[in-house]
Write an enzyme that holds these catalytic residues in place. Structure first.
Site: not given
Length: 459
Positions: A82, A155, A179
């Site tokens: 990420k 996210s 997330s």
């Protein structure tokens, strides 16, 4: 064996073939990069693809494995990060215009650990701006491999979509209110929010210091465990446990509610029936004060995030997406008394969870009340609260929680949420592996196949 067959092998099977010489880290990495090139124009799962670095790391892994140097299960395995984990020499944007040209000089701790384990970094995955629930228009939404008109979630949506689509074998995510687990649910993969503090966050951009967790996203709980072992530097026994006689709580407050889609509830109830047929003992559970979790999450998250962004939102307000800036501004209005009360509530909620889990191995609930929507809801409105309603309580308590795929509604994945006691991450993963085997719901999205480039090295 086709290229797609190879790119959807388990990490253990891939590693066995590397060590047997029937597959090559170089060829698998090359095929992974080709698949990214083919599919990511639709998915938008990556912000940065590190092709040259990946090939260098794959070549080094191949040399080492051939010479008898074995760094463990991730040696030579393509993974992704990420894009809020610092990578020395590779830009780290946090999905934000403000950091669009930011190139760290030092790796995050988890990146160092992955490098030392011989993992191959294929890229930095797309994410909601600063992990705060909003897509920045400069980077755009990550689309869902099961239906590219829908979101992959947030996210950590880029990590979940990349894993689901065969663009990497596992990926790092972060989780502040769901997330990791919400994108895992939407994309039909396995995502673990570990026990708070188990995975170090040094070099990972913070959203909320007291709620943030780092953890693995993979195509199975067993693969997630292999990534977690490296991230946490801890050996885990996640041999799938037998389900006969296992006592599992069913969190009644989270089965229903006005936001619950009937199809999601139906998939969850079918999973419970399968568990009962396998001999598990299911116990209805209710948790005191659980209905206060939505408000408490925001009373912690909003002010902590606003402190982090205080200077930038004053000096560069127009560089934020409109709704991200709105949420940051809201945080300055949260009273200190409300924040302290929310922190005290967290302690009570953790105690209430432990009381409810007495004599039980874990708690079960749906991960999200609906399948992947077309767009991500705003964190600070009612839809955002409803989306995170079943995941956020374990951010408040810090307990480990895992989402696994339970089946499909509207031809889209539905997540099953497993909550375990603190430091029982291996228990959650072993139970997840057993449930995955029982339900048989882990599938490959019906994406375009690509020409085989591995036939000469695969058997």
């Amino acid at each position: 064996m086709t290229t797609e067959d190879v790119l959807f092998l388990s990490i253990a099977e891939l590693g066995a073939r590397f060590r047997a010489g029937s597959l090559s880290p170089v060829d698998v990495t090359r095929a992974t990069l080709q698949r990214i090139e083919q599919l990511d124009t639709v998915l938008n799962a990556f912000i940065t693809v590190t092709g040259d670095l990946a090939m260098e790391q794959a070549e080094a892994a191949e040399r080492e494995l051939r010479s008898g140097v074995d760094r463990g299960p991730l040696h030579g395995v393509p993974v992704a990060l990420k894009d809020l984990a610092d990578t020395a020499g590779v830009r780290t944007t946090c999905g934000a215009r403000i950091l669009s040209d930011h190139v760290p000089t030092v790796d995050a701790t988890v990146v160092t650990r992955l490098r030392e384990a011989g993992a191959v970094l294929v890229g930095k995955t797309n994410m909601l701006e600063f992990a705060y629930g909003i897509v920045h228009p400069d980077f755009g939404q990550t689309n869902n491999p099961w239906d590219p008109t829908r979101t992959a979630g947030g996210s950590s949506g880029g990590s979940a979509a990349a894993v689901a689509a065969g663009l990497c074998f596992a990926a790092l995510g972060t989780d502040t209110g769901g997330s990791i687990r919400i994108p895992a649910s939407y994309c039909g993969v396995s995502g673990l929010k570990p026990t708070y503090g188990l995975v170090p966050l040094d070099g990972i951009f913070a959203l909320s210091w007291s709620l943030d967790h780092g953890g693995p996203i993979a195509r199975s709980s067993e693969d997630a465990a292999l990534l977690l072992e490296v991230l946490a530097q801890r050996t885990l026994d996640v041999t799938p446990r037998g389900l006969k006689g296992v006592r599992l709580g069913v969190l009644e407050e989270h089965i229903d509610g006005p936001e619950m889609e009937p199809g999601v509830r139906e998939v969850f109830m079918r999973a419970l029936e399968a568990l009962k047929d396998a001999g598990a003992h299911l116990v209805p559970v209710r948790i005191d004060e659980l209905d206060a979790a939505d408000a408490a999450l925001m009373d912690v998250l909003l002010p902590e995030a606003s402190v982090i962004h205080e200077r930038w939102v004053r000096e560069r307000p127009d560089d934020y997406a409109k709704d991200t800036r709105m949420q940051i501004e809201l945080g300055f209005d949260v009273r200190g008394v409300a924040h302290v009360k929310a922190q005290r509530y967290r302690q009570r909620l953790a105690a209430n969870f432990l009381d409810a889990m007495h004599g039980l191995v874990a708690l079960l609930s749906p991960t999200v009340a609906w399948v992947a929507p077309h767009e991500d809801p705003v964190v600070a409105d009612e839809a955002g609260a409803a989306e995170a309603r079943r995941t956020a309580p374990t951010n408040l308590t810090g307990f480990p929680a895992l989402s696994v795929n339970a089946g499909f509604s509207q031809q889209l994945p539905v997540g099953l949420h497993i909550t375990a006691r603190p430091n029982d991450d291996a228990v959650a993963l072993a139970l997840g592996a057993a449930i995955e085997r029982l339900l048989g719901a882990n599938r490959v999205p019906p994406l375009l196949d690509m020409p085989s480039v591995l036939e000469r090295t695969s058997g």
